[in-house]
Design a protein around this motif. Sequence first.
Motif, mmCIF file in Angstrom:
data_model
loop_
_atom_site.group_PDB
_atom_site.id
_atom_site.type_symbol
_atom_site.label_atom_id
_atom_site.label_comp_id
_atom_site.label_asym_id
_atom_site.label_seq_id
_atom_site.Cartn_x
_atom_site.Cartn_y
_atom_site.Cartn_z
ATOM 1 N N ARG A 50 0.808 -1.222 0.000
ATOM 2 C CA ARG A 50 0.000 0.000 0.000
ATOM 3 C C ARG A 50 0.837 1.267 0.000
ATOM 4 O O ARG A 50 0.389 2.299 -0.470
ATOM 5 N N VAL A 51 2.061 1.175 0.514
ATOM 6 C CA VAL A 51 2.916 2.360 0.572
ATOM 7 C C VAL A 51 3.097 2.991 -0.801
ATOM 8 O O VAL A 51 3.309 4.192 -0.915
ATOM 9 N N LEU A 52 2.961 2.213 -1.853
ATOM 10 C CA LEU A 52 3.176 2.717 -3.201
ATOM 11 C C LEU A 52 1.965 3.439 -3.786
ATOM 12 O O LEU A 52 2.108 4.165 -4.770
ATOM 13 N N TYR A 53 0.780 3.252 -3.218
ATOM 14 C CA TYR A 53 -0.388 3.868 -3.837
ATOM 15 C C TYR A 53 -1.450 4.360 -2.862
ATOM 16 O O TYR A 53 -2.324 5.127 -3.239
ATOM 17 N N TYR A 54 -1.415 3.948 -1.627
ATOM 18 C CA TYR A 54 -2.457 4.300 -0.661
ATOM 19 C C TYR A 54 -2.266 5.731 -0.166
ATOM 20 O O TYR A 54 -1.135 6.221 -0.066
ATOM 21 N N ASP A 55 -3.354 6.416 0.166
ATOM 22 C CA ASP A 55 -3.290 7.788 0.662
ATOM 23 C C ASP A 55 -2.447 7.824 1.944
ATOM 24 O O ASP A 55 -2.780 7.172 2.933
ATOM 25 N N PRO A 56 -1.335 8.582 1.930
ATOM 26 C CA PRO A 56 -0.442 8.601 3.095
ATOM 27 C C PRO A 56 -1.112 9.116 4.369
ATOM 28 O O PRO A 56 -0.662 8.814 5.469
ATOM 29 N N GLU A 57 -2.195 9.850 4.212
ATOM 30 C CA GLU A 57 -2.898 10.367 5.393
ATOM 31 C C GLU A 57 -3.418 9.238 6.275
ATOM 32 O O GLU A 57 -3.577 9.404 7.476
ATOM 33 N N TRP A 58 -3.667 8.087 5.665
ATOM 34 C CA TRP A 58 -4.223 6.958 6.403
ATOM 35 C C TRP A 58 -3.160 5.945 6.826
ATOM 36 O O TRP A 58 -3.490 4.897 7.378
ATOM 37 N N GLU A 59 -1.914 6.247 6.555
ATOM 38 C CA GLU A 59 -0.822 5.328 6.885
ATOM 39 C C GLU A 59 -0.151 5.705 8.214
ATOM 40 O O GLU A 59 -0.099 6.868 8.579
ATOM 41 N N PHE A 60 0.403 4.722 8.878
ATOM 42 C CA PHE A 60 1.141 4.898 10.127
ATOM 43 C C PHE A 60 2.625 4.902 9.767
ATOM 44 O O PHE A 60 3.123 3.955 9.158
ATOM 45 N N MET A 61 3.302 5.994 10.101
ATOM 46 C CA MET A 61 4.669 6.225 9.630
ATOM 47 C C MET A 61 5.621 5.040 9.842
ATOM 48 O O MET A 61 6.332 4.651 8.910
ATOM 49 N N PRO A 62 5.683 4.435 11.030
ATOM 50 C CA PRO A 62 6.597 3.286 11.187
ATOM 51 C C PRO A 62 6.290 2.141 10.220
ATOM 52 O O PRO A 62 7.201 1.468 9.739
ATOM 53 N N HIS A 63 5.010 1.946 9.881
ATOM 54 C CA HIS A 63 4.650 0.881 8.937
ATOM 55 C C HIS A 63 5.095 1.231 7.518
ATOM 56 O O HIS A 63 5.505 0.342 6.753
ATOM 57 N N VAL A 64 5.014 2.507 7.171
ATOM 58 C CA VAL A 64 5.464 2.966 5.854
ATOM 59 C C VAL A 64 6.954 2.682 5.693
ATOM 60 O O VAL A 64 7.394 2.107 4.693
ATOM 61 N N ILE A 65 7.732 3.073 6.693
ATOM 62 C CA ILE A 65 9.183 2.868 6.649
ATOM 63 C C ILE A 65 9.516 1.378 6.607
ATOM 64 O O ILE A 65 10.353 0.939 5.814
ATOM 65 N N GLU A 66 8.835 0.586 7.408
ATOM 66 C CA GLU A 66 9.065 -0.862 7.423
ATOM 67 C C GLU A 66 8.719 -1.483 6.065
ATOM 68 O O GLU A 66 9.442 -2.344 5.567
#
Length: 181
Positions: A50-66
Amino acid sequence: MTVKWKKLREKANQITGFQIPIIGAGLSWEPKELDISKANKLFVYLDDKRVLYYDPEWEFMPHVIESVANIRQYIVEKILMETDSDSPLYESCKELRDASVEFLDLTEKLERREGGMPEWKETNYRLMRMVLGRLRRRFGKELAKLAILYKVDVEDNLATILPVSPSFDEQLLNETWQSNS
């Protein structure tokens, strides 16, 4: 010396034809079956990130980095370590790896600047969107090349990061052929 001739013979065996259009000449190239399989598996793997296309507003930063770290690891272990270095797949995956490393470096710098994991708020949110946008643009360009060269069907989610210029396919093919010949 034998290795060079062997690689040259392998490349020659992949050439399936020669064309001379009005404006120039070109070769038809057929990718290796193993590279086609790896490219397809890469697209399946990335379509689930999801990091490649999902709205970053709904993402949790540590999960994005991981997630980006996991993508980098997959690319290195499953593709770069098992693909010939003269393959277009190898070259594009090096770029994907480098984009991942750049993202991880930039987020680490932001984290150090903030004295901890940055929140998705105000300035940090804008900076992280910019860093994530750069990652997605770099991935989109390389995935477009791979989709064209290896005839990979791109799922809707992942297709959102592909460049949309109408002449992009032709320009990309020309750049790809020039850099791989």
